[in-house]
Design an enzyme around this catalytic site. Sequence first.
Site, PDB file in Angstrom:
ATOM      1  CE1 TYR A 135      -3.509  -5.649  -2.071  1.00 57.63           C
ATOM      2  CE2 TYR A 135      -1.614  -5.670  -3.346  1.00 57.63           C
ATOM      3  CZ  TYR A 135      -3.141  -4.839  -3.641  1.00 57.63           C
ATOM      4  OH  TYR A 135      -3.518  -4.276  -3.540  1.00 57.63           O
ATOM      5  CE  LYS A 199      -6.339   8.098   4.836  1.00 58.97           C
ATOM      6  NZ  LYS A 199      -6.896   8.738   3.580  1.00 58.97           N
ATOM      7  CG  ASP A 231      -6.185  11.163   0.816  1.00 58.28           C
ATOM      8  OD1 ASP A 231      -5.331  11.190   1.327  1.00 58.28           O
ATOM      9  OD2 ASP A 231      -6.958  11.847   1.512  1.00 58.28           O
ATOM     10  CG  ASP A 259      -3.002  -0.038 -12.728  1.00 59.28           C
ATOM     11  OD1 ASP A 259      -2.060  -0.350 -12.953  1.00 59.28           O
ATOM     12  OD2 ASP A 259      -4.671  -1.256 -12.544  1.00 59.28           O
TER      13      ASP A 259
END
Length: 367
Positions: A135, A199, A231, A259
Amino acid sequence: MNIAILSGDGIGPEIVAEAVRVLDVLDLRFDTESALVGGAAYAALGHPLPEATLKLAQGADAVLFGAVGDWKYDTLERSLRPEQAILGLRKHLGLFANFRPAICHAQLTHASSLKPELVAGLDILIVRELTGDIYFGRPRGRRDAPDGEFTGHPEAFDTMRYTRPEIERIAHVAFQAARKRAAAGGHQGAGARVTSVDKANVLETFQFWRDVVTEVHAQYPDVALDHLYVDNAAMQLVKAPKAFDVIVTGNMFGDILSDEAAMLTGSIGMLPSASLNAQNRGLYEPSHGSAPDIAGKNIANPLATILSLAMMLRYSLNQPEAALRVEAAVTRVLESGLRTADIWSEGTQRVGTREMGSAVVAAVKAA
Ligand code: NAD
């Protein structure tokens, strides 16, 4: 102590008003001052994070934040969009640690889309790094004619990056949080555990993340550490969420997983969050967004914002008893059967934003 009140857009003003009413009846001596932020600030002053708003936030011990954003601003250039206000505040206030608890209140287990036995008693904490990752990485942009397979076609790119100090400080925060939770009898008495989500199999940034978290862990022998690929973590969160205690992860994976964890609890309208800097000053906001679809209708759930106020009392204002008083009041209101539309079920009483706020105010006063 000073509290900056930034209500923002959509349901922001409605839900923050209820939290401020709760703050007012606590009889604590705080100065509060409000300012515009997000789309509301853009509409009035031409910028989502005006200088005066930033100054107010920088001078405050804590910021109570509603939410920003509205679809009508989606066509603005990125730097003027309401969401830039929250990114700017995080950056300027040095808010690098985002705490997002996912707690399933006993009265609301049926609201989860998972089987009640999977979520009953759920109490996990997601610690998300907030100021690094893709970001904020540079370079980013677009170009018309890159080299390679698709030469001649336009492309867009962002850069994922983390520095060693950024990973070290968020790892310390997560291990210390796990320690405190264990001391308070958390995680079903199973002992402190941090799950670091990355990851590392694909991304160099996250192989580095894994290495640094493992190094920092050497200073916390009383806390168990395991690593999961993102994942797999997304799967485990819906398969056996109670197996987690504290999850620590980067900015983007944390955005998504928190979320997902929010939905385990049935309503995003119930979940508070805190974003802290190195001095424990912080910004407190509900985990949800500005919900423009229900704004101005007196149906939004104010409890996530009220519980964010409780986190503010605990982490930035050093008022743990007042925090417990607010949390206990919310539990009592749920026990009494009052529900906003998002958490309503057969046999409970549906109330609006204002009525829910009034019920919490009354429960705080009665305590
Ligand atoms: P959202 O969280 O605003 O809403 C998602 C869904 O949840 C909607 O159906 C909404 O009605 C419902 N909901 C959210 N909060 C609720 C509450 N308190 N009570 C009852 N129902 C509630 O997410 P979105 O729709 O993806 O985004 C809307 C806007 O919010 C966008 O502009 C987005 O950029 C912005 N946003 C802001 C923040 C922030 O300010 N920190 C965070 C996320 C999204």
